[in-house]
Design a protein around this motif. Structure first.
Motif, PDB file in Angstrom:
ATOM      1  N   ALA A  28       0.864  -1.250  -0.079  1.00 57.49           N
ATOM      2  CA  ALA A  28      -0.194   0.057   0.079  1.00 57.49           C
ATOM      3  C   ALA A  28       0.832   1.220  -0.009  1.00 57.49           C
ATOM      4  CB  ALA A  28      -0.966  -0.042   1.311  1.00 57.49           C
ATOM      5  N   VAL A  29       0.395   2.415  -0.425  1.00 56.12           N
ATOM      6  CA  VAL A  29       1.122   3.451  -0.115  1.00 56.12           C
ATOM      7  C   VAL A  29       0.176   4.616   0.733  1.00 56.12           C
ATOM      8  CG1 VAL A  29       2.205   3.454  -2.363  1.00 56.12           C
ATOM      9  CG2 VAL A  29       0.413   4.497  -2.342  1.00 56.12           C
ATOM     10  N   ASP A  30       0.827   5.656   1.112  1.00 56.06           N
ATOM     11  CA  ASP A  30       0.139   6.625   1.954  1.00 56.06           C
ATOM     12  C   ASP A  30      -0.784   7.581   0.987  1.00 56.06           C
ATOM     13  OD1 ASP A  30      -0.410   8.658   3.617  1.00 56.06           O
ATOM     14  OD2 ASP A  30       1.759   9.301   4.019  1.00 56.06           O
ATOM     15  N   SER A  31      -1.892   7.551   1.222  1.00 59.84           N
ATOM     16  CA  SER A  31      -2.921   8.469   0.503  1.00 59.84           C
ATOM     17  C   SER A  31      -2.852   9.828   0.576  1.00 59.84           C
ATOM     18  CB  SER A  31      -4.373   7.750   1.094  1.00 59.84           C
ATOM     19  OG  SER A  31      -4.604   8.240   2.309  1.00 59.84           O
ATOM     20  N   LYS A  32      -2.433   9.953   1.908  1.00 64.03           N
ATOM     21  CA  LYS A  32      -2.116  11.809   2.101  1.00 64.03           C
ATOM     22  C   LYS A  32      -1.036  12.128   1.053  1.00 64.03           C
ATOM     23  CE  LYS A  32      -3.103  11.687   6.915  1.00 64.03           C
ATOM     24  NZ  LYS A  32      -2.514  11.804   8.371  1.00 64.03           N
ATOM     25  N   ARG A  33      -0.245  11.221   0.324  1.00 64.84           N
ATOM     26  CA  ARG A  33       0.835  11.588  -0.619  1.00 64.84           C
ATOM     27  C   ARG A  33       0.334  11.622  -2.188  1.00 64.84           C
ATOM     28  NH1 ARG A  33       6.529   8.708   1.020  1.00 64.84           N
ATOM     29  NH2 ARG A  33       7.010   9.630   3.070  1.00 64.84           N
ATOM     30  N   PHE A  34      -0.685  10.655  -2.140  1.00 64.84           N
ATOM     31  CA  PHE A  34      -1.222  10.344  -3.548  1.00 64.84           C
ATOM     32  C   PHE A  34      -2.683  10.835  -3.838  1.00 64.84           C
ATOM     33  CE2 PHE A  34       2.545   7.918  -2.677  1.00 64.84           C
ATOM     34  CZ  PHE A  34       3.392   8.208  -3.916  1.00 64.84           C
ATOM     35  N   ALA A  35      -3.575  10.683  -2.880  1.00 67.47           N
ATOM     36  CA  ALA A  35      -4.972  10.697  -3.121  1.00 67.47           C
ATOM     37  C   ALA A  35      -5.353  12.060  -2.972  1.00 67.47           C
ATOM     38  CB  ALA A  35      -5.764   9.565  -2.369  1.00 67.47           C
ATOM     39  N   PHE A  36      -5.130  13.115  -3.702  1.00 71.52           N
ATOM     40  CA  PHE A  36      -5.768  14.448  -3.562  1.00 71.52           C
ATOM     41  C   PHE A  36      -5.762  15.228  -4.983  1.00 71.52           C
ATOM     42  CE2 PHE A  36      -1.909  16.695  -4.285  1.00 71.52           C
ATOM     43  CZ  PHE A  36      -0.911  15.922  -3.969  1.00 71.52           C
ATOM     44  N   ASP A  37      -7.010  16.121  -4.796  1.00 73.55           N
ATOM     45  CA  ASP A  37      -7.196  16.716  -6.186  1.00 73.55           C
ATOM     46  C   ASP A  37      -6.628  18.178  -6.122  1.00 73.55           C
ATOM     47  OD1 ASP A  37      -8.537  14.825  -7.534  1.00 73.55           O
ATOM     48  OD2 ASP A  37     -10.176  15.290  -6.094  1.00 73.55           O
ATOM     49  N   LEU A  38      -6.097  18.663  -7.185  1.00 73.70           N
ATOM     50  CA  LEU A  38      -5.514  19.910  -7.244  1.00 73.70           C
ATOM     51  C   LEU A  38      -6.637  21.082  -7.879  1.00 73.70           C
ATOM     52  CD1 LEU A  38      -1.687  19.378  -7.904  1.00 73.70           C
ATOM     53  CD2 LEU A  38      -2.702  19.848  -5.424  1.00 73.70           C
ATOM     54  N   SER A  39      -6.326  22.274  -7.526  1.00 71.84           N
ATOM     55  CA  SER A  39      -7.217  23.227  -8.313  1.00 71.84           C
ATOM     56  C   SER A  39      -6.504  23.502  -9.627  1.00 71.84           C
ATOM     57  CB  SER A  39      -7.118  24.692  -7.484  1.00 71.84           C
ATOM     58  OG  SER A  39      -5.849  25.071  -7.409  1.00 71.84           O
ATOM     59  N   LEU A  40      -7.158  24.141 -10.647  1.00 70.54           N
ATOM     60  CA  LEU A  40      -6.559  24.221 -11.958  1.00 70.54           C
ATOM     61  C   LEU A  40      -5.261  25.155 -11.836  1.00 70.54           C
ATOM     62  CD1 LEU A  40      -6.667  23.851 -14.918  1.00 70.54           C
ATOM     63  CD2 LEU A  40      -8.350  25.840 -14.981  1.00 70.54           C
ATOM     64  N   ASN A  41      -5.262  26.074 -11.079  1.00 71.90           N
ATOM     65  CA  ASN A  41      -4.204  27.013 -10.549  1.00 71.90           C
ATOM     66  C   ASN A  41      -2.856  26.210 -10.198  1.00 71.90           C
ATOM     67  OD1 ASN A  41      -5.307  29.340 -11.783  1.00 71.90           O
ATOM     68  ND2 ASN A  41      -6.060  29.887  -9.646  1.00 71.90           N
ATOM     69  N   ASP A  42      -3.172  25.394  -9.278  1.00 69.03           N
ATOM     70  CA  ASP A  42      -2.239  24.568  -8.729  1.00 69.03           C
ATOM     71  C   ASP A  42      -1.623  23.615  -9.749  1.00 69.03           C
ATOM     72  OD1 ASP A  42      -2.489  25.798  -6.035  1.00 69.03           O
ATOM     73  OD2 ASP A  42      -3.503  24.388  -5.362  1.00 69.03           O
ATOM     74  N   LYS A  43      -2.357  22.996 -10.463  1.00 74.37           N
ATOM     75  CA  LYS A  43      -2.072  22.221 -11.458  1.00 74.37           C
ATOM     76  C   LYS A  43      -1.000  22.748 -12.493  1.00 74.37           C
ATOM     77  CE  LYS A  43      -5.846  18.584 -11.479  1.00 74.37           C
ATOM     78  NZ  LYS A  43      -6.488  18.099 -12.245  1.00 74.37           N
ATOM     79  N   ASN A  44      -1.490  24.113 -12.864  1.00 75.83           N
ATOM     80  CA  ASN A  44      -0.637  24.925 -13.978  1.00 75.83           C
ATOM     81  C   ASN A  44       0.387  25.317 -13.390  1.00 75.83           C
ATOM     82  OD1 ASN A  44      -2.743  24.757 -15.883  1.00 75.83           O
ATOM     83  ND2 ASN A  44      -3.689  26.712 -15.223  1.00 75.83           N
TER      84      ASN A  44
END
Length: 410
Positions: free
Chosen positions: A198-214
């Motif tokens: 398994a892996v840490d969901s806090k590291r990988f399971a999150f969504d970013l805003s469009l601004n953050d992705k950009n």
């Protein structure tokens, strides 16, 4: 609390300040144990300043860091350069820490003779069974030593006696357990269990805003409107990254970028001939393949978040790569192969699973085109990955690990 010693490889440190799949898993165990408090852990690790600093944050884990003498480090570098540059062996990475590991195993063996741990866990490498050879350790730990198996044992290093008598093998997949049973037929089925990664969901399971992705795409020099295929992991031949890049080149998708994150041996000085060859190929592809080099695991989540599809193109019997777990936990669509234990983690609803033995480059090319041209299929695969990740949590991983050492945890 049960006193448990975990003997890590002796290559990379734990906590995993310099990367490493198994080392990251050990760090996950340490962190989860801080919450559940079932075990009093002692970690045997190669010496590292940052790992020592990191360990100060933990109450229920201590470590015995083993520092390699400078002269051994120098000789090991000379051996590796000779094997890599003169002999040009394809598996040159395995020669990088020969003397260091001998020194490490001897030190661990001596330390184990001084304290009677309730359970002893050997991480992945058959060479580690050598800690039982001296100081009466085999008798001391008989009936309470375990093998956390992540990769196929191809060489027992004359440790068959100790492997045969292991209390239990904690394999990361049914596939990897089957390889050891085939190698040592005298072992019984009761000596094997599966502890799924398994892996840490806090590291990988999150969504970013469009601004953050950009912002992340800008930092990575990725066009904001591009379609991103992501590969993370070691840049070794068996991982299929060369075939994947050739397939991507053939697919010739105008608006697509192939983002390659990783190095041959994580955050070390090793630069393999294969990695150099790969980088040369990438440089001929007009910036359509972006090569980041090593990035620490704790920073990978944001990179997964800006990817459209994850590519895990293993062309060997991969037991259970953490990149599969990372992609699933990030809720991503996946292109992968029917290698080793991978089909035990993914399914046809969240992945395109291709035959690694038949026309792998052509099949990868078709898969690239298919997902790019069918955005709805990506959405369906993402939903399925988010469903699967509920069964692959660190809490479940930790409980399976503890259960394997103690049938009746609280």
């Amino acid at each position: 609390m049960k006193k448990v010693a975990i003997v890590t490889s002796g290559y990379l440190p734990v906590p995993a300040t310099r990367g490493g799949g198994v080392e990251v898993l050990d760090e996950y165990l340490i962190k989860e144990n801080e919450k559940k408090k079932y075990l009093n852990l002692t970690i045997f690790s190669s010496d590292d300043v940052e790992a020592k600093k990191s360990l100060k944050n933990y109450k229920y884990t201590s470590a015995i860091f083993i520092k390699t003498p400078r002269y051994i480090q120098v000789i090991d570098k000379i051996i590796f350069k000779f094997v890599n540059n003169i002999l040009k062996k394809t598996n040159s990475n395995s020669y990088r820490y020969i003397l260091q590991r001998i020194y490490y195993i001897n030190k661990v063996s001596r330390n184990l003779s001084k304290i009677n741990y309730d359970s002893l866990v050997l991480e992945n490498h058959a060479t580690l069974f050598s800690v039982l050879r001296k100081h009466g350790n085999f008798q001391r730990y008989f009936g309470k030593y375990y093998f956390h198996l992540h990769n196929e044992v191809k060489n027992s290093f004359r440790n068959d006696k100790y492997i045969q008598n292991v209390t239990k093998v904690l394999g990361v997949s049914e596939y990897i357990n089957s390889t050891l049973r085939k190698k040592i037929p005298s072992m019984t089925s009761r000596q094997f269990t599966v502890v799924r990664n398994a892996v840490d969901s806090k590291r990988f399971a999150f969504d970013l805003s469009l601004n953050d992705k950009n912002k992340i795409r800008d930092d990575l020099k990725l066009p904001r409107n591009s379609f991103v295929f992501l590969y993370t992991g070691r840049l070794n031949k068996e991982k299929g990254i060369l075939e994947a890049i050739k397939a991507f080149k053939k697919a010739n998708i105008e608006n697509a970028i192939f983002l390659v994150v990783g190095s041959a041996f994580f955050d070390t000085d090793i630069k393999s001939n294969f990695e150099i060859k790969l980088k040369t190929l990438i440089e001929t592809m007009d910036h359509r393949v972006r090569f980041t080099g090593y990035i620490p695991n704790e920073k990978l989540g944001s990179i997964y978040a800006v990817a459209d599809v994850c590519v895990i193109p293993s062309i060997w019997e991969d037991p259970a790569p953490l990149t599969v777990l990372e992609a699933i936990t990030a809720g991503k669509a996946i292109i992968t192969t029917n290698s080793g234990g991978i089909p035990e983690y993914v399914n046809k609803k969240n992945s395109i699973i291709i035959d690694r033995k038949v026309n792998v480059i052509c099949n990868l090319e078709r898969s690239f085109k298919k997902v790019y041209n069918d955005k709805k299929s990506i959405e369906r695969m993402e939903i399925e990955s988010k469903s699967i990740r509920k069964k692959l949590t660190l809490g479940i991983f930790y409980k399976q690990f503890v259960n394997s050492l103690n049938p009746n945890p609280k």
